[in-house]
Design a protein around this motif. Structure first.
Motif, PDB file in Angstrom:
ATOM      1  N   PHE A  41       0.866  -1.173   0.000  1.00 24.84           N
ATOM      2  CA  PHE A  41       0.000   0.000   0.000  1.00 24.84           C
ATOM      3  C   PHE A  41       0.903   1.223   0.000  1.00 24.84           C
ATOM      4  O   PHE A  41       1.713   1.407   0.905  1.00 24.84           O
ATOM      5  CB  PHE A  41      -0.910  -0.007   1.233  1.00 24.84           C
ATOM      6  N   LEU A  42       0.805   2.043  -1.033  1.00 23.93           N
ATOM      7  CA  LEU A  42       1.607   3.258  -1.174  1.00 23.93           C
ATOM      8  C   LEU A  42       3.105   3.003  -1.017  1.00 23.93           C
ATOM      9  O   LEU A  42       3.806   3.716  -0.316  1.00 23.93           O
ATOM     10  CB  LEU A  42       1.150   4.330  -0.173  1.00 23.93           C
ATOM     11  N   GLY A  43       3.589   1.967  -1.656  1.00 22.71           N
ATOM     12  CA  GLY A  43       5.028   1.747  -1.730  1.00 22.71           C
ATOM     13  C   GLY A  43       5.633   0.842  -0.681  1.00 22.71           C
ATOM     14  O   GLY A  43       6.815   0.544  -0.737  1.00 22.71           O
ATOM     15  N   THR A  44       4.856   0.419   0.294  1.00 22.50           N
ATOM     16  CA  THR A  44       5.397  -0.494   1.306  1.00 22.50           C
ATOM     17  C   THR A  44       4.255  -1.354   1.843  1.00 22.50           C
ATOM     18  O   THR A  44       3.098  -1.173   1.485  1.00 22.50           O
ATOM     19  CB  THR A  44       6.104   0.281   2.440  1.00 22.50           C
ATOM     20  N   SER A  45       4.588  -2.276   2.710  1.00 25.81           N
ATOM     21  CA  SER A  45       3.570  -3.186   3.227  1.00 25.81           C
ATOM     22  C   SER A  45       2.684  -2.486   4.256  1.00 25.81           C
ATOM     23  O   SER A  45       3.065  -1.486   4.862  1.00 25.81           O
ATOM     24  CB  SER A  45       4.232  -4.407   3.861  1.00 25.81           C
ATOM     25  N   LEU A  46       1.503  -3.047   4.441  1.00 22.06           N
ATOM     26  CA  LEU A  46       0.603  -2.514   5.462  1.00 22.06           C
ATOM     27  C   LEU A  46       1.231  -2.615   6.847  1.00 22.06           C
ATOM     28  O   LEU A  46       1.013  -1.751   7.699  1.00 22.06           O
ATOM     29  CB  LEU A  46      -0.724  -3.263   5.436  1.00 22.06           C
ATOM     30  N   LEU A  47       2.031  -3.644   7.069  1.00 30.57           N
ATOM     31  CA  LEU A  47       2.702  -3.811   8.357  1.00 30.57           C
ATOM     32  C   LEU A  47       3.656  -2.649   8.622  1.00 30.57           C
ATOM     33  O   LEU A  47       3.693  -2.108   9.730  1.00 30.57           O
ATOM     34  CB  LEU A  47       3.451  -5.140   8.395  1.00 30.57           C
ATOM     35  N   ASN A  48       4.392  -2.243   7.602  1.00 32.96           N
ATOM     36  CA  ASN A  48       5.278  -1.088   7.767  1.00 32.96           C
ATOM     37  C   ASN A  48       4.488   0.183   8.054  1.00 32.96           C
ATOM     38  O   ASN A  48       4.916   1.009   8.863  1.00 32.96           O
ATOM     39  CB  ASN A  48       6.156  -0.890   6.531  1.00 32.96           C
ATOM     40  N   TRP A  49       3.341   0.354   7.385  1.00 32.90           N
ATOM     41  CA  TRP A  49       2.513   1.523   7.657  1.00 32.90           C
ATOM     42  C   TRP A  49       2.012   1.511   9.091  1.00 32.90           C
ATOM     43  O   TRP A  49       1.958   2.545   9.758  1.00 32.90           O
ATOM     44  CB  TRP A  49       1.346   1.606   6.682  1.00 32.90           C
ATOM     45  N   ILE A  50       1.652   0.336   9.603  1.00 32.88           N
ATOM     46  CA  ILE A  50       1.213   0.243  10.999  1.00 32.88           C
ATOM     47  C   ILE A  50       2.344   0.639  11.934  1.00 32.88           C
ATOM     48  O   ILE A  50       2.136   1.384  12.904  1.00 32.88           O
ATOM     49  CB  ILE A  50       0.689  -1.181  11.308  1.00 32.88           C
ATOM     50  N   PHE A  51       3.573   0.173  11.649  1.00 32.40           N
ATOM     51  CA  PHE A  51       4.722   0.554  12.477  1.00 32.40           C
ATOM     52  C   PHE A  51       4.975   2.055  12.424  1.00 32.40           C
ATOM     53  O   PHE A  51       5.258   2.688  13.446  1.00 32.40           O
ATOM     54  CB  PHE A  51       5.994  -0.183  12.038  1.00 32.40           C
ATOM     55  N   ILE A  52       4.881   2.637  11.242  1.00 28.30           N
ATOM     56  CA  ILE A  52       5.095   4.080  11.101  1.00 28.30           C
ATOM     57  C   ILE A  52       4.050   4.851  11.900  1.00 28.30           C
ATOM     58  O   ILE A  52       4.378   5.776  12.655  1.00 28.30           O
ATOM     59  CB  ILE A  52       5.074   4.486   9.605  1.00 28.30           C
ATOM     60  N   ILE A  53       2.798   4.461  11.773  1.00 27.10           N
ATOM     61  CA  ILE A  53       1.720   5.162  12.483  1.00 27.10           C
ATOM     62  C   ILE A  53       1.850   5.002  13.989  1.00 27.10           C
ATOM     63  O   ILE A  53       1.728   5.972  14.746  1.00 27.10           O
ATOM     64  CB  ILE A  53       0.351   4.672  11.971  1.00 27.10           C
ATOM     65  N   LEU A  54       2.137   3.783  14.461  1.00 24.38           N
ATOM     66  CA  LEU A  54       2.293   3.568  15.897  1.00 24.38           C
ATOM     67  C   LEU A  54       3.493   4.327  16.453  1.00 24.38           C
ATOM     68  O   LEU A  54       3.444   4.849  17.574  1.00 24.38           O
ATOM     69  CB  LEU A  54       2.409   2.073  16.205  1.00 24.38           C
ATOM     70  N   THR A  55       4.561   4.416  15.693  1.00 23.57           N
ATOM     71  CA  THR A  55       5.724   5.184  16.133  1.00 23.57           C
ATOM     72  C   THR A  55       5.397   6.664  16.234  1.00 23.57           C
ATOM     73  O   THR A  55       5.812   7.339  17.185  1.00 23.57           O
ATOM     74  CB  THR A  55       6.902   4.959  15.164  1.00 23.57           C
ATOM     75  N   LEU A  56       4.639   7.185  15.273  1.00 31.16           N
ATOM     76  CA  LEU A  56       4.222   8.586  15.328  1.00 31.16           C
ATOM     77  C   LEU A  56       3.285   8.844  16.510  1.00 31.16           C
ATOM     78  O   LEU A  56       3.361   9.898  17.160  1.00 31.16           O
ATOM     79  CB  LEU A  56       3.564   9.003  14.021  1.00 31.16           C
ATOM     80  N   VAL A  57       2.422   7.882  16.814  1.00 25.31           N
ATOM     81  CA  VAL A  57       1.529   8.015  17.971  1.00 25.31           C
ATOM     82  C   VAL A  57       2.343   8.068  19.258  1.00 25.31           C
ATOM     83  O   VAL A  57       2.091   8.899  20.138  1.00 25.31           O
ATOM     84  CB  VAL A  57       0.504   6.858  18.005  1.00 25.31           C
ATOM     85  N   LYS A  58       3.351   7.196  19.372  1.00 26.26           N
ATOM     86  CA  LYS A  58       4.205   7.224  20.561  1.00 26.26           C
ATOM     87  C   LYS A  58       4.974   8.535  20.655  1.00 26.26           C
ATOM     88  O   LYS A  58       5.086   9.124  21.738  1.00 26.26           O
ATOM     89  CB  LYS A  58       5.188   6.042  20.561  1.00 26.26           C
ATOM     90  N   ALA A  59       5.509   9.007  19.549  1.00 25.13           N
ATOM     91  CA  ALA A  59       6.257  10.269  19.559  1.00 25.13           C
ATOM     92  C   ALA A  59       5.351  11.429  19.966  1.00 25.13           C
ATOM     93  O   ALA A  59       5.755  12.301  20.747  1.00 25.13           O
ATOM     94  CB  ALA A  59       6.873  10.527  18.185  1.00 25.13           C
ATOM     95  N   ALA A  60       4.121  11.437  19.464  1.00 18.79           N
ATOM     96  CA  ALA A  60       3.184  12.501  19.823  1.00 18.79           C
ATOM     97  C   ALA A  60       2.832  12.433  21.307  1.00 18.79           C
ATOM     98  O   ALA A  60       2.749  13.464  21.984  1.00 18.79           O
ATOM     99  CB  ALA A  60       1.923  12.393  18.973  1.00 18.79           C
ATOM    100  N   GLY A  61       2.641  11.229  21.836  1.00 20.04           N
ATOM    101  CA  GLY A  61       2.336  11.078  23.255  1.00 20.04           C
ATOM    102  C   GLY A  61       3.476  11.542  24.140  1.00 20.04           C
ATOM    103  O   GLY A  61       3.257  12.228  25.149  1.00 20.04           O
ATOM    104  N   ILE A  62       4.683  11.191  23.768  1.00 20.12           N
ATOM    105  CA  ILE A  62       5.857  11.623  24.534  1.00 20.12           C
ATOM    106  C   ILE A  62       5.970  13.142  24.493  1.00 20.12           C
ATOM    107  O   ILE A  62       6.192  13.790  25.515  1.00 20.12           O
ATOM    108  CB  ILE A  62       7.127  10.953  23.990  1.00 20.12           C
ATOM    109  N   MET A  63       5.799  13.710  23.310  1.00 20.58           N
ATOM    110  CA  MET A  63       5.907  15.157  23.180  1.00 20.58           C
ATOM    111  C   MET A  63       4.790  15.855  23.953  1.00 20.58           C
ATOM    112  O   MET A  63       5.028  16.837  24.649  1.00 20.58           O
ATOM    113  CB  MET A  63       5.855  15.554  21.706  1.00 20.58           C
ATOM    114  N   TRP A  64       3.575  15.342  23.854  1.00 16.89           N
ATOM    115  CA  TRP A  64       2.442  16.005  24.462  1.00 16.89           C
ATOM    116  C   TRP A  64       2.525  16.019  25.984  1.00 16.89           C
ATOM    117  O   TRP A  64       2.236  17.020  26.622  1.00 16.89           O
ATOM    118  CB  TRP A  64       1.152  15.326  24.001  1.00 16.89           C
ATOM    119  N   TYR A  65       2.926  14.895  26.582  1.00 17.30           N
ATOM    120  CA  TYR A  65       2.921  14.812  28.042  1.00 17.30           C
ATOM    121  C   TYR A  65       4.275  15.094  28.676  1.00 17.30           C
ATOM    122  O   TYR A  65       4.375  15.845  29.635  1.00 17.30           O
ATOM    123  CB  TYR A  65       2.402  13.447  28.500  1.00 17.30           C
TER     124      TYR A  65
END
Length: 114
Positions: A41-65
């Motif tokens: 999907f869009l140049g990489t596997s869905l699994l990689n997209w899930i990892f990218i999204i989850l990593t961004l969610v963690k980064a946002a949580g760390i930054m926010w709190y």
């Protein structure tokens, strides 16, 4: 003394959330579901997209709190968040394009194990 409340409960909640997201990432990395790993999907596997999204969610949580962005003024938060909303997809796109190119060029010379 009401001004200085203990943030222990909030810290444990954030810790639990970040731990849960990390556990999901580790489990997906170990299991590598075939339907996610081999569906492009869009140049990489869905699994990689899930990892990218989850990593961004963690980064946002760390930054926010932990960087206390939830207590800052709206304009300051926007001056940090908006460039990241533009920059991160741009960098991810570059990584996917260059990674695909390297894979295509090096494929005849390297035995890629899945």
């Amino acid at each position: 003394m009401g001004q200085h409340e203990s943030n222990t409960k909030l810290i444990w909640q954030v810790f639990g959330f970040l731990s849960l997201v990390t556990i999901v990432e580790v489990i997906l990395g170990i299991i590598k579901p075939h339907s996610l790993h081999f569906t492009n999907f869009l140049g990489t596997s869905l699994l990689n997209w899930i990892f990218i999204i989850l990593t961004l969610v963690k980064a946002a949580g760390i930054m926010w709190y932990f960087m206390h962005m939830n207590h800052e003024r709206k304009n300051f938060v926007n001056s940090i968040i908006l460039p990241l909303i533009i920059l991160i997809p741009y960098l991810v796109t570059l990584l996917l394009i260059e990674g695909g190119y390297i894979h295509d060029v090096m494929a005849p010379y390297i035995n890629w194990k899945y």
